[in-house]
Design a protein around this motif. Structure first.
Motif, PDB file in Angstrom:
ATOM      1  N   LYS A  65       1.649  17.699 -23.040  1.00 19.12           N
ATOM      2  CA  LYS A  65       2.469  18.897 -22.908  1.00 19.12           C
ATOM      3  C   LYS A  65       2.609  19.324 -21.455  1.00 19.12           C
ATOM      4  O   LYS A  65       3.672  19.715 -21.017  1.00 19.12           O
ATOM      5  N   ARG A  66       1.529  19.270 -20.681  1.00 26.35           N
ATOM      6  CA  ARG A  66       1.572  19.727 -19.295  1.00 26.35           C
ATOM      7  C   ARG A  66       0.509  18.978 -18.506  1.00 26.35           C
ATOM      8  O   ARG A  66      -0.642  18.933 -18.893  1.00 26.35           O
ATOM      9  N   SER A  67       0.921  18.418 -17.388  1.00 24.60           N
ATOM     10  CA  SER A  67      -0.015  17.639 -16.580  1.00 24.60           C
ATOM     11  C   SER A  67      -0.980  18.569 -15.849  1.00 24.60           C
ATOM     12  O   SER A  67      -0.639  19.709 -15.537  1.00 24.60           O
TER      13      SER A  67
ATOM     14  N   GLU B 108      10.264  16.440  -6.602  1.00 26.79           N
ATOM     15  CA  GLU B 108      11.340  15.697  -5.927  1.00 26.79           C
ATOM     16  C   GLU B 108      12.545  16.592  -5.634  1.00 26.79           C
ATOM     17  O   GLU B 108      13.245  16.385  -4.659  1.00 26.79           O
ATOM     18  N   ARG B 109      12.794  17.568  -6.507  1.00 23.11           N
ATOM     19  CA  ARG B 109      13.935  18.469  -6.361  1.00 23.11           C
ATOM     20  C   ARG B 109      13.503  19.890  -6.710  1.00 23.11           C
ATOM     21  O   ARG B 109      12.565  20.079  -7.481  1.00 23.11           O
ATOM     22  N   LEU B 110      14.223  20.859  -6.175  1.00 22.71           N
ATOM     23  CA  LEU B 110      13.988  22.262  -6.505  1.00 22.71           C
ATOM     24  C   LEU B 110      15.209  22.831  -7.203  1.00 22.71           C
ATOM     25  O   LEU B 110      16.339  22.476  -6.884  1.00 22.71           O
ATOM     26  N   ARG B 111      14.965  23.686  -8.155  1.00 24.16           N
ATOM     27  CA  ARG B 111      16.037  24.439  -8.808  1.00 24.16           C
ATOM     28  C   ARG B 111      15.667  25.898  -8.646  1.00 24.16           C
ATOM     29  O   ARG B 111      14.615  26.336  -9.109  1.00 24.16           O
ATOM     30  N   LEU B 112      16.508  26.646  -7.963  1.00 24.60           N
ATOM     31  CA  LEU B 112      16.203  28.035  -7.637  1.00 24.60           C
ATOM     32  C   LEU B 112      16.998  28.978  -8.527  1.00 24.60           C
ATOM     33  O   LEU B 112      18.199  28.800  -8.702  1.00 24.60           O
ATOM     34  N   THR B 113      16.328  29.967  -9.079  1.00 23.05           N
ATOM     35  CA  THR B 113      16.983  30.974  -9.896  1.00 23.05           C
ATOM     36  C   THR B 113      16.536  32.356  -9.429  1.00 23.05           C
ATOM     37  O   THR B 113      15.405  32.517  -8.982  1.00 23.05           O
ATOM     38  N   GLN B 114      17.433  33.331  -9.522  1.00 25.69           N
ATOM     39  CA  GLN B 114      17.056  34.697  -9.202  1.00 25.69           C
ATOM     40  C   GLN B 114      16.550  35.360 -10.466  1.00 25.69           C
ATOM     41  O   GLN B 114      17.176  35.257 -11.519  1.00 25.69           O
TER      42      GLN B 114
ATOM     43  N   THR C 230      11.439  24.324 -11.112  1.00 25.95           N
ATOM     44  CA  THR C 230      12.285  25.514 -11.214  1.00 25.95           C
ATOM     45  C   THR C 230      11.482  26.698 -10.672  1.00 25.95           C
ATOM     46  O   THR C 230      10.373  26.952 -11.123  1.00 25.95           O
ATOM     47  N   ILE C 231      12.063  27.391  -9.701  1.00 23.26           N
ATOM     48  CA  ILE C 231      11.391  28.516  -9.055  1.00 23.26           C
ATOM     49  C   ILE C 231      12.224  29.773  -9.257  1.00 23.26           C
ATOM     50  O   ILE C 231      13.414  29.786  -8.966  1.00 23.26           O
ATOM     51  N   ALA C 232      11.592  30.828  -9.758  1.00 17.94           N
ATOM     52  CA  ALA C 232      12.246  32.131  -9.871  1.00 17.94           C
ATOM     53  C   ALA C 232      12.047  32.853  -8.554  1.00 17.94           C
ATOM     54  O   ALA C 232      10.932  32.964  -8.053  1.00 17.94           O
ATOM     55  N   CYS C 233      13.145  33.323  -7.972  1.00 19.74           N
ATOM     56  CA  CYS C 233      13.106  33.972  -6.658  1.00 19.74           C
ATOM     57  C   CYS C 233      13.524  35.419  -6.786  1.00 19.74           C
ATOM     58  O   CYS C 233      14.354  35.774  -7.612  1.00 19.74           O
TER      59      CYS C 233
ATOM     60  N   LEU D 160       8.087  22.717 -14.419  1.00 11.54           N
ATOM     61  CA  LEU D 160       8.068  21.459 -13.684  1.00 11.54           C
ATOM     62  C   LEU D 160       8.311  20.357 -14.694  1.00 11.54           C
ATOM     63  O   LEU D 160       7.476  20.116 -15.563  1.00 11.54           O
ATOM     64  N   ALA D 161       9.474  19.717 -14.614  1.00 10.43           N
ATOM     65  CA  ALA D 161       9.818  18.655 -15.554  1.00 10.43           C
ATOM     66  C   ALA D 161      10.624  17.591 -14.831  1.00 10.43           C
ATOM     67  O   ALA D 161      11.610  17.897 -14.160  1.00 10.43           O
ATOM     68  N   GLY D 162      10.204  16.352 -14.967  1.00 12.14           N
ATOM     69  CA  GLY D 162      10.944  15.233 -14.388  1.00 12.14           C
ATOM     70  C   GLY D 162      11.072  15.309 -12.875  1.00 12.14           C
ATOM     71  O   GLY D 162      12.072  14.859 -12.333  1.00 12.14           O
TER      72      GLY D 162
END
Length: 160
Positions: free
Chosen positions: A40-42, A107-113, A75-78, A69-71
């Motif tokens: 489920k989670r590393s 490897e990549r970031l996904r930013l959300t407010q 994903t970071i909430a800002c 954190l997947a693949g």
């Protein structure tokens, strides 16, 4: 009626397998126990989520929160305009997180407010001041007396 006795080979085939009552090492038992949880989670992602402030620094740790954190995508909430600032610093932030973890975790970031990334209060600022200890003069000096006096002070403060 007499019970029918079977020959030695047939009786051995039906007998239950011998049980090993010897002690086994913990390292032999752990994979079977931890495998379902790690699917489920590393452990690395859990460590990243728990120690987020130390991974990204206190300045960004107070205004951001890791969500998922997947693949290889984190994903970071800002909070507020921090997303735009982090967008320009993506490569540096990815390098910092991977250097902190010791291997390529992100490897990549996904930013959300999000409102969820609001500043968190530290444990020290949430705690109320300790109440004055209760005095127990008839008890001899020692750690037991100190503990009981502190407990009595908390009970007295809670009762008002």
């Amino acid at each position: 009626m007499k019970p029918v006795r079977k020959s030695g080979k047939a009786a051995a085939a039906e007998a239950p397998p011998p049980r090993a009552y010897a002690a086994r090492s913990l390292s032999a038992l752990l994979p079977g126990v931890t495998r379902p949880a790690f699917k489920k989670r590393s452990p690395a992602s859990v460590r990243l989520f728990l120690e987020w402030d130390s991974a990204v620094g206190p300045a960004y740790g107070a205004r951001t929160a890791p969500q998922k954190l997947a693949g290889g995508t984190l994903t970071i909430a800002c909070q507020g305009p921090v997303a735009m600032e982090l967008q320009h610093m993506q490569a540096a932030l990815i390098d910092r997180i991977n250097a902190w973890s010791g291997y390529t975790l992100v490897e990549r970031l996904r930013l959300t407010q999000s409102v969820q990334a609001a500043p968190r209060q530290s444990g020290a600022s949430r705690k109320a001041p300790a109440p004055a200890p209760l005095s127990i003069p008839e008890m001899p000096e020692g750690p037991l007396r100190d503990a009981l006096e502190a407990l009595g002070g908390r009970v007295r403060a809670r009762r008002g």
